[in-house]
Design an enzyme around this catalytic site. Structure first.
Site, short mmCIF file in Angstrom:
data_model
loop_
_atom_site.label_atom_id
_atom_site.label_comp_id
_atom_site.label_asym_id
_atom_site.label_seq_id
_atom_site.Cartn_x
_atom_site.Cartn_y
_atom_site.Cartn_z
N GLU A 120 0.79 -1.24 0.00
CA GLU A 120 0.00 0.00 0.00
C GLU A 120 0.82 1.28 0.00
O GLU A 120 0.61 2.16 0.83
CB GLU A 120 -0.98 0.00 1.18
N GLU B 222 -5.63 -11.21 -1.25
CA GLU B 222 -6.44 -11.01 -0.04
C GLU B 222 -7.93 -11.04 -0.38
O GLU B 222 -8.71 -10.23 0.12
CB GLU B 222 -6.10 -9.67 0.61
C1 XIL Z 1 -5.94 -6.50 8.33
C2 XIL Z 1 -6.21 -7.61 9.35
O1 XIL Z 1 -6.98 -8.64 8.79
C3 XIL Z 1 -6.89 -7.02 10.54
O2 XIL Z 1 -7.03 -7.99 11.56
C4 XIL Z 1 -6.10 -5.81 11.08
O3 XIL Z 1 -6.85 -5.19 12.09
C5 XIL Z 1 -5.83 -4.83 9.97
O4 XIL Z 1 -5.20 -5.46 8.90
N1 XIL Z 1 -4.89 -5.03 3.60
C6 XIL Z 1 -3.80 -5.72 4.07
C7 XIL Z 1 -3.93 -6.55 5.26
O5 XIL Z 1 -2.75 -5.72 3.42
O6 XIL Z 1 -2.75 -6.62 6.00
C8 XIL Z 1 -5.07 -6.09 6.15
O7 XIL Z 1 -5.23 -7.01 7.23
C9 XIL Z 1 -6.34 -5.96 5.34
C10 XIL Z 1 -6.16 -4.94 4.24
#
Ligand code: XIL
Length: 364
Positions: A157, A263
């Site tokens: 990101e 994801e």
């Molecule tokens: C999220 C987790 O699932 C949560 O438990 C935490 O509170 C925040 O992060 N993009 C990403 C992940 O790259 O690392 C994130 O994971 C979700 C969005």
């Protein structure tokens, strides 16, 4: 007479041999999603929940051959306070992955959202320190798991939620955009065989953001920065058009890099990236919605299979695979049902739609 007996005997042995071979083939029955495809199917999961839930473990092992930690491999977990490296949970994940023949995907090395407060405080006073810390962190971490962690989201990101501007994080503000290339170089030095990804969200729907990301990929390739893949987080909604997603996948695949849907989840309500909390239009799920979600999952995997050349298919990873454990509800403060399995750990139409997409014959 003796010869006739011999011939019959050999025939008998051959028949038995053929039958037992056939049976062996039959014994290798498909157990879950991973058995319907050539590319790995992964899930991100909270490792403590996984360790304490036998039913979840059983379903996880049946369906997946790649695993990512939702939070346990992020900087905040690895070095919560200065000089206090914490490898214990990573070792537990690694042991689980090795025991069950799963690929371990490292998520992530550099991410603004998981940069510990103590790092930010020191960096504010001293940019040079941040530079040397980044090098030390990546070198130690990637080096420790060399040959064990197959791939890393090196930078996560780096662009704003919308549009093509760099996200103004402590890393960007103190080191400039070169921190991204440096992170890849350090990771590659520590493990030359690890597959190194740039990972982001909304790049499947926001052309400005997609183009900004593709621009740095091209720059990196020209400069010899060791990037090997693009991660589409793919946190999508039911109303994101398939054509938009297909366009982004095509552009990304044209780079020749590995493409990971890293994801995946599909929600009905809206994420809101500009303020905390999402927008909740649906507070219950109907059978029709479930069916439509199944279709959307099917289309997603079909697009991946049709658009991304086989040798660039690094895999599809879900972010939590049950509605019970999904991060969406807590993070965006909305009700939703984004996953393959429901609140009672039963497979939904989403699961069967996705499976159909894996199995379907492609047109070309
Ligand atoms: C999220 C987790 O699932 C949560 O438990 C935490 O509170 C925040 O992060 N993009 C990403 C992940 O790259 O690392 C994130 O994971 C979700 C969005």
């Amino acid at each position: 007479m003796r010869n006739k007996f011999k011939t019959h005997f050999y025939l008998f042995v051959c028949v038995i041999a053929i039958c037992s071979c056939k049976n062996k083939e039959n014994i290798k029955v498909a157990e879950g999603l991973k058995d319907y495809t050539t590319f790995p199917i992964g899930t991100a999961i909270n490792i403590k929940i996984l360790m304490n839930d036998a039913e979840l473990q059983k379903t996880q092992k049946q369906n997946f051959n790649s695993i990512t930690a939702t939070n346990d491999m992020k900087m905040q977990s690895i070095i919560p306070t200065e000089n206090n490296y914490n490898w214990k949970t990573v070792d537990t994940i690694l042991n689980y992955a090795e025991t069950h023949n799963q690929r371990l995907f490292g998520h992530n090395l550099i991410w603004h959202s998981s940069t510990p407060e103590w790092v930010i405080a020191k960096a504010e006073k001293d940019s040079l320190w941040l530079d040397s810390f980044m090098k030390e962190y990546i070198t130690r971490y990637v080096g420790r798991y060399k040959g064990k962690v197959a791939a890393w989201d090196v930078v996560n990101e780096a662009f704003e939620s919308k549009g093509g501007a760099y996200r103004e994080t402590i890393w960007y503000n103190k080191l400039g955009k070169r921190y991204i290339a440096d992170a890849f170089r350090y990771a590659h030095e520590a493990d030359p065989d690890a597959v190194l990804f740039y990972n982001d969200f909304n790049i499947e729907r926001d052309t400005l953001k997609l183009n900004a990301m593709l621009k740095i990929v091209e720059e990196f390739k020209a400069e010899g920065v060791p990037i090997s893949g693009i991660g589409f987080q793919m946190h999508i909604r039911m109303d994101i058009p398939d054509e938009t997603i297909a366009y982004a996948l095509k552009k990304a695949a044209a780079t020749g890099l590995q493409i990971h849907l890293s994801e995946v989840d599909i929600i009905f309500n809206k994420h809101d990236d500009t303020k905390e909390g999402g927008v909740e239009t649906y507070s219950t799920i109907t059978d029709e919605m479930k069916k439509a979600q199944g279709e959307k999952y099917k289309k997603l995997v079909l697009m991946y299979r049709e658009i991304v050349p086989k040798k660039q298919q690094y895999g599809i990873t879900f972010w939590d695979f049950t509605d019970r454990d999904t991060w969406i509800r807590g993070f965006f403060n909305i009700q939703d049902w984004p996953s393959l399995y429901d609140d009672n750990l039963q497979p939904k139409p989403a699961y069967f739609g996705f499976k159909e997409g894996l199995e379907a014959e492609l047109k070309n």
